[in-house]
Design a protein around this motif. Sequence first.
Motif, PDB file in Angstrom:
ATOM      1  N   ARG A  66      -1.064  54.362  45.974  1.00  0.00           N
ATOM      2  CA  ARG A  66       0.097  53.474  46.069  1.00  0.00           C
ATOM      3  C   ARG A  66       1.349  54.123  45.464  1.00  0.00           C
ATOM      4  NH1 ARG A  66      -1.191  47.818  43.467  1.00  0.00           N
ATOM      5  NH2 ARG A  66       0.943  47.441  44.228  1.00  0.00           N
ATOM      6  N   ILE A  67       1.156  54.808  44.336  1.00  0.00           N
ATOM      7  CA  ILE A  67       2.301  55.482  43.713  1.00  0.00           C
ATOM      8  C   ILE A  67       2.787  56.622  44.596  1.00  0.00           C
ATOM      9  CG2 ILE A  67       3.078  56.778  41.688  1.00  0.00           C
ATOM     10  CD1 ILE A  67       0.890  55.254  40.091  1.00  0.00           C
ATOM     11  N   ALA A  68       1.848  57.372  45.188  1.00  0.00           N
ATOM     12  CA  ALA A  68       2.228  58.475  46.075  1.00  0.00           C
ATOM     13  C   ALA A  68       2.991  57.958  47.289  1.00  0.00           C
ATOM     14  CB  ALA A  68       0.978  59.237  46.524  1.00  0.00           C
ATOM     15  N   LEU A  69       2.538  56.830  47.845  1.00  0.00           N
ATOM     16  CA  LEU A  69       3.248  56.236  48.984  1.00  0.00           C
ATOM     17  C   LEU A  69       4.653  55.804  48.571  1.00  0.00           C
ATOM     18  CD1 LEU A  69       3.071  55.331  51.935  1.00  0.00           C
ATOM     19  CD2 LEU A  69       2.176  53.135  51.138  1.00  0.00           C
ATOM     20  N   SER A  71       6.348  57.181  46.224  1.00  0.00           N
ATOM     21  CA  SER A  71       7.104  58.418  46.018  1.00  0.00           C
ATOM     22  C   SER A  71       7.628  58.963  47.340  1.00  0.00           C
ATOM     23  CB  SER A  71       6.207  59.468  45.340  1.00  0.00           C
ATOM     24  OG  SER A  71       6.901  60.683  45.156  1.00  0.00           O
ATOM     25  N   ILE A  72       6.793  58.946  48.369  1.00  0.00           N
ATOM     26  CA  ILE A  72       7.245  59.386  49.700  1.00  0.00           C
ATOM     27  C   ILE A  72       8.392  58.507  50.185  1.00  0.00           C
ATOM     28  CG2 ILE A  72       6.578  59.413  52.137  1.00  0.00           C
ATOM     29  CD1 ILE A  72       5.627  61.840  50.792  1.00  0.00           C
ATOM     30  N   ARG A  73       8.247  57.198  49.989  1.00  0.00           N
ATOM     31  CA  ARG A  73       9.304  56.268  50.399  1.00  0.00           C
ATOM     32  C   ARG A  73      10.593  56.556  49.618  1.00  0.00           C
ATOM     33  NH1 ARG A  73       6.502  52.040  49.860  1.00  0.00           N
ATOM     34  NH2 ARG A  73       7.186  51.454  47.787  1.00  0.00           N
ATOM     35  N   ASN A  74      10.452  56.786  48.310  1.00  0.00           N
ATOM     36  CA  ASN A  74      11.630  57.138  47.505  1.00  0.00           C
ATOM     37  C   ASN A  74      12.360  58.343  48.085  1.00  0.00           C
ATOM     38  OD1 ASN A  74      11.259  55.120  45.580  1.00  0.00           O
ATOM     39  ND2 ASN A  74      10.173  56.450  44.147  1.00  0.00           N
ATOM     40  N   LYS A  75      11.592  59.384  48.382  1.00  0.00           N
ATOM     41  CA  LYS A  75      12.193  60.657  48.786  1.00  0.00           C
ATOM     42  C   LYS A  75      12.768  60.602  50.205  1.00  0.00           C
ATOM     43  CE  LYS A  75       9.266  63.678  45.907  1.00  0.00           C
ATOM     44  NZ  LYS A  75       8.295  62.728  45.320  1.00  0.00           N
ATOM     45  N   ASP A 151       9.153  57.708  39.019  1.00  0.00           N
ATOM     46  CA  ASP A 151       9.106  58.744  40.052  1.00  0.00           C
ATOM     47  C   ASP A 151      10.441  58.863  40.767  1.00  0.00           C
ATOM     48  OD1 ASP A 151       7.317  60.377  42.213  1.00  0.00           O
ATOM     49  OD2 ASP A 151       8.733  59.066  43.239  1.00  0.00           O
ATOM     50  N   PHE A 152      11.121  57.740  40.969  1.00  0.00           N
ATOM     51  CA  PHE A 152      12.406  57.770  41.667  1.00  0.00           C
ATOM     52  C   PHE A 152      13.391  58.681  40.934  1.00  0.00           C
ATOM     53  CE2 PHE A 152      16.628  56.364  42.817  1.00  0.00           C
ATOM     54  CZ  PHE A 152      16.527  56.086  44.177  1.00  0.00           C
ATOM     55  N   ILE A 153      13.433  58.568  39.606  1.00  0.00           N
ATOM     56  CA  ILE A 153      14.361  59.388  38.828  1.00  0.00           C
ATOM     57  C   ILE A 153      13.961  60.859  38.889  1.00  0.00           C
ATOM     58  CG2 ILE A 153      15.465  59.698  36.596  1.00  0.00           C
ATOM     59  CD1 ILE A 153      15.958  56.970  37.968  1.00  0.00           C
ATOM     60  N   LEU A 154      12.669  61.138  38.666  1.00  0.00           N
ATOM     61  CA  LEU A 154      12.219  62.521  38.715  1.00  0.00           C
ATOM     62  C   LEU A 154      12.375  63.105  40.123  1.00  0.00           C
ATOM     63  CD1 LEU A 154       9.023  62.157  36.502  1.00  0.00           C
ATOM     64  CD2 LEU A 154      11.118  63.365  35.891  1.00  0.00           C
ATOM     65  N   LEU A 183       7.603  66.192  51.177  1.00  0.00           N
ATOM     66  CA  LEU A 183       6.192  66.018  51.530  1.00  0.00           C
ATOM     67  C   LEU A 183       5.302  66.980  50.758  1.00  0.00           C
ATOM     68  CD1 LEU A 183       6.562  65.590  55.398  1.00  0.00           C
ATOM     69  CD2 LEU A 183       6.028  63.800  53.742  1.00  0.00           C
ATOM     70  N   GLY A 184       5.737  68.237  50.652  1.00  0.00           N
ATOM     71  CA  GLY A 184       4.918  69.238  49.966  1.00  0.00           C
ATOM     72  C   GLY A 184       4.770  68.947  48.488  1.00  0.00           C
ATOM     73  N   ILE A 185       5.867  68.605  47.834  1.00  0.00           N
ATOM     74  CA  ILE A 185       5.813  68.332  46.394  1.00  0.00           C
ATOM     75  C   ILE A 185       5.012  67.068  46.115  1.00  0.00           C
ATOM     76  CG2 ILE A 185       7.255  67.506  44.498  1.00  0.00           C
ATOM     77  CD1 ILE A 185       9.243  69.688  45.190  1.00  0.00           C
ATOM     78  N   THR A 186       5.192  66.035  46.930  1.00  0.00           N
ATOM     79  CA  THR A 186       4.423  64.806  46.719  1.00  0.00           C
ATOM     80  C   THR A 186       2.932  65.053  46.879  1.00  0.00           C
ATOM     81  OG1 THR A 186       6.285  63.494  47.549  1.00  0.00           O
ATOM     82  CG2 THR A 186       4.148  62.411  47.439  1.00  0.00           C
ATOM     83  N   ALA A 187       2.558  65.827  47.890  1.00  0.00           N
ATOM     84  CA  ALA A 187       1.132  66.146  48.087  1.00  0.00           C
ATOM     85  C   ALA A 187       0.589  66.940  46.905  1.00  0.00           C
ATOM     86  CB  ALA A 187       0.955  66.929  49.384  1.00  0.00           C
TER      87      ALA A 187
END
Length: 330
Positions: A66-69, A71-75, A151-154, A183-187
């Motif tokens: 859920r956090i990763a999802l 994070s993708i949405r944030n980015k 995560d949004f800030i980082l 995508l690469g960094i989140t993965a």
Amino acid sequence: MSVGLLALLDDVAGLAKLAAASLDDVAGQAAKAGMKAAGAVVDDAAVTPRYVHGFAAERELPMVARIALGSIRNKLLFLLPGALALSLLAPWAITPLLMLGGAYLCYEGAEKLYEALFPHAAHAHEAALEPAASDPKLLEDQKVSGAIKTDFILSAEIMTIALASLPESSLVMQAAVLGVVALGITAAVYGGVALIVKADDIGLTLATNGGPHALGQATRSLGRALVQGMPGFMTLLGGAGTAAMIWVGGGIIVHGLEAFGFSLPAHLIHDAAIAVAGALPAAAGFVIWLVESAAYGIVGLAVGAALIPLVGRVASPAWRAVRRLLPGAG
């Protein structure tokens, strides 16, 4: 075969080569931009595991997902178009927005340190901001929401560093590179986090399996080491995550002040780091990083400590008053 068809095939081949070259450019630029943001990526990986620590084992991976999802949405939905739009229309706004994010990181990190040193006072402060959820589902939602905010800030720092490292190119190329970086960094970050939070379960599986042969004994020994070592490692990682929020936030604020012409803190920190590194030339690079990080941490801790009463006594009551005025507020 007709001349027209040959010409068409030649054009198709040319377009294919151009597309392949463009993909190579995107991959190459994304790799370079990702390396530039490596420090913030490490901080992101250190911060996240503490949000899932203490939950039931079967909820750890779903929470990470859920956090990763988020994070993708944030980015992809917010930070990528926002960074491109600001760089084109209002580049002056990037630094103050990053500084606000840095102040939030300082506050979060200082609050965690405050909680460790003064747990009763910290619990009263948190209760004044938002009552702790008694339902496990609500508590999980709170933790996930907090992790996505951090995560949004980082991620904003990562995307800004990546954007700043790109050479002059078209908007489409910049968007493609930033998308690959996101995508690469989140993965990489959340794949690593998933391995960290499940390492004790992996260790338990290894410790209870394996035959009588030497390889089986080594596997069981490794499993026992993982099971015994992970609690201490998670505690250490949680401390590192808190420290990372404080020093990253402090660094953002120091460099932001420098961008606005108030460069004294940045110069003092840099000069101190150079002076200390001069006494240890064999490890000069590491010493400079260590001294600068410690100084950023002091700045971040001071900012975060100042924000704790400000948030508790001013910002939070004001926000609750605003929410009561909103349509549909209970």
